[in-house]
Structure formats: C-alpha cells, structure tokens
Design an enzyme around this catalytic site. Sequence first.
Site, mmCIF file in Angstrom:
data_model
loop_
_atom_site.group_PDB
_atom_site.id
_atom_site.type_symbol
_atom_site.label_atom_id
_atom_site.label_comp_id
_atom_site.label_asym_id
_atom_site.label_seq_id
_atom_site.Cartn_x
_atom_site.Cartn_y
_atom_site.Cartn_z
ATOM 1 N N ALA A 135 32.888 43.096 -4.963
ATOM 2 C CA ALA A 135 31.839 42.302 -5.608
ATOM 3 C C ALA A 135 32.333 40.870 -5.771
ATOM 4 O O ALA A 135 33.542 40.624 -5.874
ATOM 5 C CB ALA A 135 31.521 42.902 -6.976
ATOM 6 N N GLY B 68 33.602 47.056 -4.041
ATOM 7 C CA GLY B 68 32.269 47.222 -3.459
ATOM 8 C C GLY B 68 32.305 47.429 -1.947
ATOM 9 O O GLY B 68 31.399 48.046 -1.379
HETATM 10 N N1 COA Z 1 34.980 37.672 -5.136
HETATM 11 C C1 COA Z 1 34.922 36.335 -4.997
HETATM 12 N N2 COA Z 1 35.733 35.642 -4.184
HETATM 13 C C2 COA Z 1 36.657 36.332 -3.500
HETATM 14 C C3 COA Z 1 36.770 37.723 -3.590
HETATM 15 C C4 COA Z 1 35.877 38.396 -4.461
HETATM 16 N N3 COA Z 1 35.905 39.731 -4.579
HETATM 17 N N4 COA Z 1 37.775 38.145 -2.794
HETATM 18 C C5 COA Z 1 38.274 37.027 -2.215
HETATM 19 N N5 COA Z 1 37.599 35.938 -2.631
HETATM 20 C C6 COA Z 1 37.829 34.544 -2.241
HETATM 21 C C7 COA Z 1 39.060 33.979 -2.914
HETATM 22 O O1 COA Z 1 38.751 33.517 -4.202
HETATM 23 C C8 COA Z 1 39.426 32.869 -1.962
HETATM 24 O O2 COA Z 1 38.572 31.770 -2.177
HETATM 25 P P1 COA Z 1 39.187 30.257 -2.196
HETATM 26 O O3 COA Z 1 39.664 30.053 -0.778
HETATM 27 O O4 COA Z 1 38.021 29.402 -2.581
HETATM 28 O O5 COA Z 1 40.313 30.270 -3.187
HETATM 29 C C9 COA Z 1 39.055 33.438 -0.588
HETATM 30 O O6 COA Z 1 38.130 34.504 -0.860
HETATM 31 C C10 COA Z 1 40.233 34.017 0.164
HETATM 32 O O7 COA Z 1 40.900 34.938 -0.687
HETATM 33 P P2 COA Z 1 42.470 34.841 -1.067
HETATM 34 O O8 COA Z 1 42.654 35.546 -2.361
HETATM 35 O O9 COA Z 1 42.942 33.438 -0.961
HETATM 36 O O10 COA Z 1 43.088 35.675 0.163
HETATM 37 P P3 COA Z 1 44.422 36.543 0.136
HETATM 38 O O11 COA Z 1 44.658 36.960 1.540
HETATM 39 O O12 COA Z 1 45.503 35.845 -0.577
HETATM 40 O O13 COA Z 1 44.063 37.848 -0.741
HETATM 41 C C11 COA Z 1 42.699 39.724 -1.416
HETATM 42 C C12 COA Z 1 43.079 38.750 -0.283
HETATM 43 C C13 COA Z 1 41.525 40.568 -0.907
HETATM 44 C C14 COA Z 1 43.876 40.623 -1.745
HETATM 45 C C15 COA Z 1 42.282 38.925 -2.679
HETATM 46 O O14 COA Z 1 41.327 37.927 -2.287
HETATM 47 C C16 COA Z 1 41.661 39.767 -3.760
HETATM 48 O O15 COA Z 1 42.356 40.444 -4.485
HETATM 49 N N6 COA Z 1 40.313 39.711 -3.892
HETATM 50 C C17 COA Z 1 39.600 40.408 -4.938
HETATM 51 C C18 COA Z 1 39.477 41.881 -4.644
HETATM 52 C C19 COA Z 1 38.780 42.612 -5.769
HETATM 53 O O16 COA Z 1 39.237 42.639 -6.882
HETATM 54 N N7 COA Z 1 37.641 43.219 -5.442
HETATM 55 C C20 COA Z 1 36.894 44.015 -6.374
HETATM 56 C C21 COA Z 1 35.937 43.201 -7.144
HETATM 57 S S1 COA Z 1 35.037 44.233 -8.281
#
Ligand code: COA
Length: 260
Positions: free
Chosen positions: A66, A111
């Site tokens: 999400a 999600g």
């Molecule tokens: N919601 C909103 N934005 C998200 C997102 C999410 N679930 N997952 C990733 N993004 C965004 C990041 O904020 C980042 O944006 P930015 O470039 O403006 O900073 C971009 O996507 C790239 O993500 P980043 O975290 O820099 O990549 P990474 O390779 O270091 O890490 C993940 C990848 C997937 C491990 C990490 O993004 C993450 O933990 N995301 C959230 C996952 C999550 O908790 N999902 C469940 C939500 S209920």
Amino acid sequence: MKTYTTLTLERDGQTAILTFNRPKVLNALNTMVATEGLDAVQTIGNDPAVRVLILTGAGRAFVAGADIAEMENKTPEEARIYSELGHRFMNTLQDLPQPVIAAVNGFCLGGGLEVALACDIRIAAASAQFGLPETILGIIPGWGATQRTARLAGAAKTKEMIFTGRRFSSAEALDMGLINRVVPDGELMDTVRATAALMCRQGQTALRHAKKVINQGLDLSLAEALRLEIDTFVTCFDTDDRREGMRAFVEKRKPKFSGR
Ligand code: COA
C-alpha cells in the site's frame, strides 16, 4: 484496450496483461491504483475474447505494498473506505471468470502479496522478494492477507510472516506453498505467456466452471463441495464446448471452442 494513469492494460492475442505502472514508488497501491485496477478487472471480466489475464509490475517491483505516503494521513473512516475498496478489487480478481496469473517480477510486499494471492496462479522470478511488513507500520494487512495467506500456507506460517514482517525469497515462498513456480529472472514473462497459451487451448467454459467449483468448494463442507462438483460436471455436458471437445477428439482434430 482502455487506458489508465497508474496501470497499463494490453492485449496479446487471447491474453490480457495488466501492469502496475508506478515504478518510481515501486508500484505502491494508492486509491487511484485500486480504483483503476478494479475497473480494469471488471472490464476484462466482461470481455469474453480475453481468455487469460496476466498481472505484473513495471520496473523492479511487482507491488511494494500500500502507498504509505497516502495512508499516513488517513482517518479510521478513510482507512475503512480504502480497505473495502481493496477487498472489492481483490474479490473481483478472485472471482473473475477467466484464469489469472501473477507474474511476480520483484518486490511483492504487503498489498502486493495480497494482489498475488487473489490471483489463481503465481509464477515468480528467482530474485523476487515476498513479505507482509505491515506491523512495523502499526497496522495489519487490510486487503485479504490474514485470510488468503493462511488458506495457502497455514495459520502458523502466516502468523510468523505477519508477526516478524520478515522478507523472504521466492524459494521460501515456493516451499510454503504460496507460489506455484520459480523461474530464472530472464524467463519469467516467457514462462507465464507459455502457461497462458496452454490455458487458451482448453475449453473456455470448462475452465470457468472449474475455477468456480474450486473457489466455492473451499468455503463449503467436503460433502457440499463434492455435490457442487457433480452438478457442475453435469452442467458442462450441456455446452457447445463440451460437444466440440469430444467431437474433435473422436475426429482426431484440434477443438475450436466457442466459449459457450
Ligand atoms: N509506499 C509508498 N512509497 C513507497 C513504497 C510504499 N509502500 N515502497 C517504496 N516506496 C517508494 C520509496 O519511498 C522511494 O521513494 P523516493 O525515491 O521518493 O524516496 C521509492 O519507492 C524507492 O524505494 P526505496 O525504499 O528507495 O527502495 P529500496 O530498494 O531501498 O527498498 C523496499 C525497497 C521495498 C524494501 C522499501 O521501499 C520498502 O520497505 N517499502 C515499503 C514496503 C512496505 O512496508 N509495504 C507494505 C505497506 S502496508
């Protein structure tokens, strides 16, 4: 096919491919994605020319969950609207008459896993990563994972996933029964398209009936589910597809199904 802002919907012969397309945020699911996704899935459901639907993600994620930026400011009332919209999207996907294959190309978190679990079949790239990280945000999964994960992997594995939020590999997802198959990264879409092509050869009404019996049977007692199988088996006998399939076998030719 229809155009959307957060998704692409394409046709490849008798297959439709729906791609989550917000790669800058790893295809995070906001209200717009859920609204457009629901519309796209309903559109496919009403198009008998589409025999199989494939779901995948643009860039390095299938869906990273999400959209946390959007969720951060939601009130409980808004959270209910978001969760109910997500459930409508997931239930429509699950109940789609056509088979649905998730081509899991990268991060499949929160999600994202919920979307994949609402599909019929999941094929993942070797490097894909799975997980239900919601509890680190102070919430639980809200688009079906507490139930659909438990039905595939059991309650204990589901609790471990949700209580720890740990990310795990495609190999582990396969081992838990969450996905059907793991393939080398470069072979994902070819494998998924080949699987869709096999489904396109089969009797369309038979696939529709089989999906319904399998899905509905899971919510019934075994005796009721077996009764449903008998009734549906009988229903198949009154279809053009059944007549064509058996006639083609007898005449030693390939069947040409009409979907009726
Ligand atoms: N919601 C909103 N934005 C998200 C997102 C999410 N679930 N997952 C990733 N993004 C965004 C990041 O904020 C980042 O944006 P930015 O470039 O403006 O900073 C971009 O996507 C790239 O993500 P980043 O975290 O820099 O990549 P990474 O390779 O270091 O890490 C993940 C990848 C997937 C491990 C990490 O993004 C993450 O933990 N995301 C959230 C996952 C999550 O908790 N999902 C469940 C939500 S209920």
